[in-house]
Design an enzyme around this catalytic site. Structure first.
Site, PDB file in Angstrom:
ATOM      1  N   ASP A   1       2.299  -6.115   2.667  1.00  0.00           N
ATOM      2  CA  ASP A   1       1.093  -5.381   3.079  1.00  0.00           C
ATOM      3  C   ASP A   1       1.521  -4.042   3.685  1.00  0.00           C
ATOM      4  O   ASP A   1       0.917  -3.531   4.626  1.00  0.00           O
ATOM      5  CB  ASP A   1       0.261  -6.190   4.083  1.00  0.00           C
ATOM      6  CG  ASP A   1      -1.134  -5.615   4.303  1.00  0.00           C
ATOM      7  OD1 ASP A   1      -1.587  -4.798   3.470  1.00  0.00           O
ATOM      8  OD2 ASP A   1      -1.777  -5.957   5.321  1.00  0.00           O
TER       9      ASP A   1
ATOM     10  N   GLU B   1      -7.932  -3.939  -2.637  1.00  0.00           N
ATOM     11  CA  GLU B   1      -8.258  -4.573  -1.350  1.00  0.00           C
ATOM     12  C   GLU B   1      -9.406  -3.763  -0.734  1.00  0.00           C
ATOM     13  O   GLU B   1      -9.176  -2.714  -0.143  1.00  0.00           O
ATOM     14  CB  GLU B   1      -7.056  -4.621  -0.417  1.00  0.00           C
ATOM     15  CG  GLU B   1      -7.345  -5.433   0.834  1.00  0.00           C
ATOM     16  CD  GLU B   1      -6.166  -5.521   1.778  1.00  0.00           C
ATOM     17  OE1 GLU B   1      -6.152  -6.439   2.617  1.00  0.00           O
ATOM     18  OE2 GLU B   1      -5.253  -4.673   1.687  1.00  0.00           O
TER      19      GLU B   1
ATOM     20  N   HIS C   1       0.798  -1.228   0.000  1.00  0.00           N
ATOM     21  CA  HIS C   1       0.000   0.000   0.000  1.00  0.00           C
ATOM     22  C   HIS C   1       0.835   1.285   0.000  1.00  0.00           C
ATOM     23  O   HIS C   1       0.274   2.377  -0.101  1.00  0.00           O
ATOM     24  CB  HIS C   1      -0.922   0.027   1.225  1.00  0.00           C
ATOM     25  CG  HIS C   1      -1.924  -1.082   1.257  1.00  0.00           C
ATOM     26  ND1 HIS C   1      -3.113  -1.039   0.572  1.00  0.00           N
ATOM     27  CD2 HIS C   1      -1.897  -2.279   1.884  1.00  0.00           C
ATOM     28  CE1 HIS C   1      -3.790  -2.150   0.783  1.00  0.00           C
ATOM     29  NE2 HIS C   1      -3.071  -2.928   1.571  1.00  0.00           N
TER      30      HIS C   1
END
Length: 384
Positions: free
Chosen positions: A271, A126, A62
Site C-alpha cells: 500500500d 482503490e 500507489h
C-alpha cells in the site's frame, strides 16, 4: 545494472520452492527464464549461505521513489516501478486513489499502456466507490456509490488491464458491481467499508474474493457485531491483504490473520505511496496533502494513516525475524498467492522451470542482496 545472465547457475543457496526449501540448491537461468538444466558454458555464482526466493508480487501499490502512480507522468511512474524493483518487487500492480471519474479514466489509459509494455502487471482502482465512514486517506467530496455503469466505465478505460477494484459493497450498487467484476474476471475487493458481517457474507457470495488491507479502514472485530473482519477471515474463497510495516498492524493482528486464514490466503502488500524508498517530507496523495515523518505517512489534515512507505523486502524481513512466520509461508504470501490472484502464476510467483527468472537473493539475516527480473540483474549480489 549488471546485464543479462544468459546462462547462469546460482548454486549453494537455500532455495525456496513450492515443495519446500532445498538446502545447497541451485537455480539455472537461461536467457530470461528458469531452466531445468544448464549448458556446459554456464557461469556459476556461489551463493552458499544465502537464500534465493521468488521475486515479490505487489498487488496494491500507489507509488515510490518520490513518484505517484495516481498522478505522475509516464517517466515518474517508471521511477516508482524501478524503486520497488530495487527492493525485490519484480511484478507490480499500480493502484489509484479516489479522484474525479474523468481523471481516473484518463489515468487508466496512461497506466494501461505501461501494462501492455510489461512494466506493470495491471491496475487497481482503490476508490472512489468506498464508504465515507471509512474513507481513510481519500477525499470525501469525491466519493460515490459503486454504480455498475461507472465501474464499467473505468474497466473500459483500462482496456482490459484492470485487475482489481476496492469497493464498499454495502453501498447502493455494491453487490451488482461485484457481480459485474466477477463476470469479467476482475477482482472485487472489499475495503474501506462499514459493512456488517451479514453484508460482507452477501458480497463474498456475489463474487468478492479479496479483503483490501484487512483490519484497516473497516469496523473492528466485535463479539456481538463481528463485522467484515470475521466474515473475511473465515471464508476460504477470500484472500486477505496485510500491510506488515509495524504501523498498520499490531503483531497479534498479523498472527490472528495467519492463524485463521492460513498462509495460502494471505497476500502481503505495501500500500506504498510516493515516499516509499525516498524519505520523509511533504507529499500529495491524490488531492490530499500527506506528511511523512519517521517513515510513517499521515494526512496533514485529520492525521489518518495515508498508505505506507513500506517496500516488500522490509515486509519479508519483518515477517520472518519479528513475527517468526516460516520462510515458506512468507514466500507463499508475498509471491505465489498474489501471482495466482492476478492470473500470472504461470509466469511468476515461484521458482520453476519455464517461468520468468524473477528472483531475490537474501543474506542469512534476510537483508536483500540481489534482484533478478526476467534474467536481468537489477541488483547483482556483491559477495564477500
Amino acid at each position: 545494472m549488471a546485464g543479462r545472465a544468459d546462462s547462469t547457475v546460482l548454486a549453494g543457496a537455500r532455495v525456496v520452492l513450492p515443495t519446500g526449501t532445498v538446502e545447497n540448491g541451485r537455480v539455472i537461468v537461461e536467457g530470461g527464464r528458469i531452466a531445468g538444466s544448464a549448458t556446459e558454458d554456464a557461469r556459476t555464482l556461489d551463493l552458499t549461505g544465502y537464500w534465493v526466493v521468488p521475486g515479490f508480487v505487489d498487488m496494491h501499490n500507489h507509488g515510490g521513489g518520490g513518484a505517484s502512480f495516481t498522478s505522475g507522468t509516464v517517466d515518474e511512474v517508471l521511477t516508482g516501478v524501478r524503486t520497488h524493483r530495487e527492493h525485490g518487487t519484480t511484478t507490480l500492480v499500480a493502484s489509484t486513489v479516489t479522484g474525479e471519474m474523468d481523471f481516473l479514466a484518463q489515468r487508466a489509459g496512461v497506466l494501461s499502456e505501461l501494462v501492455q509494455q510489461g512494466d506493470l502487471a495491471g491496475i487497481h482502482f482503490e476508490g472512489p466507490f468506498i464508504s465515507p465512514c471509512r474513507k481513510g486517506a481519500h477525499s470525501e467530496g469525491l466519493l460515490r456509490d459503486p454504480d455498475p455503469a461507472e465501474v464499467r466505465k473505468l474497466m473500459d478505460a483500462a482496456h482490459g488491464t484492470a485487475k482489481m477494484f476496492t469497493l464498499a459493497t454495502e453501498l447502493p450498487g455494491g453487490i451488482e458491481s461485484v457481480r459485474l467484476l466477477a463476470e469479467h474476471g476482475v477482482i472485487a475487493a472489499i475495503g474501506h467499508t462499514d459493512a456488517t458481517y451479514e453484508q460482507t457474507v452477501e458480497a463474498i457470495d456475489a463474487g468478492a474474493t479479496v479483503a483490501t488491507h484487512l483490519f484497516n479502514a473497516m469496523p473492528g472485530l466485535g463479539h456481538r457485531a463481528p463485522g467484515p473482519i470475521a466474515a473475511l477471515l473465515e471464508d476460504e474463497r477470500v484472500t486477505v491483504e496485510l500491510i506488515n510495516d509495524g504501523t498498520h498492524l499490531h503483531p497479534a493482528a498479523l498472527e490472528l490473520a495467519y492463524h485463521h486464514a492460513g498462509a495460502a490466503r494471505v497476500a502481503l502488500i505495501t500500500d506504498a505511496m510516493d515516499a516509499a524508498g525516498f524519505g520523509d517530507g511533504r507529499y500529495q496523495l491524490g488531492p490530499l496533502a500527506v506528511e511523512v515523518k519517521d517513515g510513517v505517512a499521515r494526512l496533514v489534515e485529520g492525521d489518518s494513516i495515508a498508505g505506507s512507505t513500506l517496500t516488500l523486502d522490509t515486509a519479508f524481513r519483518r515477517s520472518v525475524t519479528v513475527d517468526r512466520i516460516p520462510v515458506g509461508d512468507v514466500v507463499q504470501s508475498i509471491s505465489a498467492n498474489p501471482a495466482r490472484l492476478l492470473g500470472v502464476y504461470d509466469r511468476v510467483g515461484s521458482l520453476e522451470p519455464g517461468k520468468d527468472a524473477d528472483l531475490v537473493v537474501l543474506d542469512e539475516d534476510f537483508v536483500l542482496k540481489g534482484v533478478m527480473r526476467k534474467g536481468e540483474w537489477i541488483i547483482e549480489p556483491r559477495l564477500a
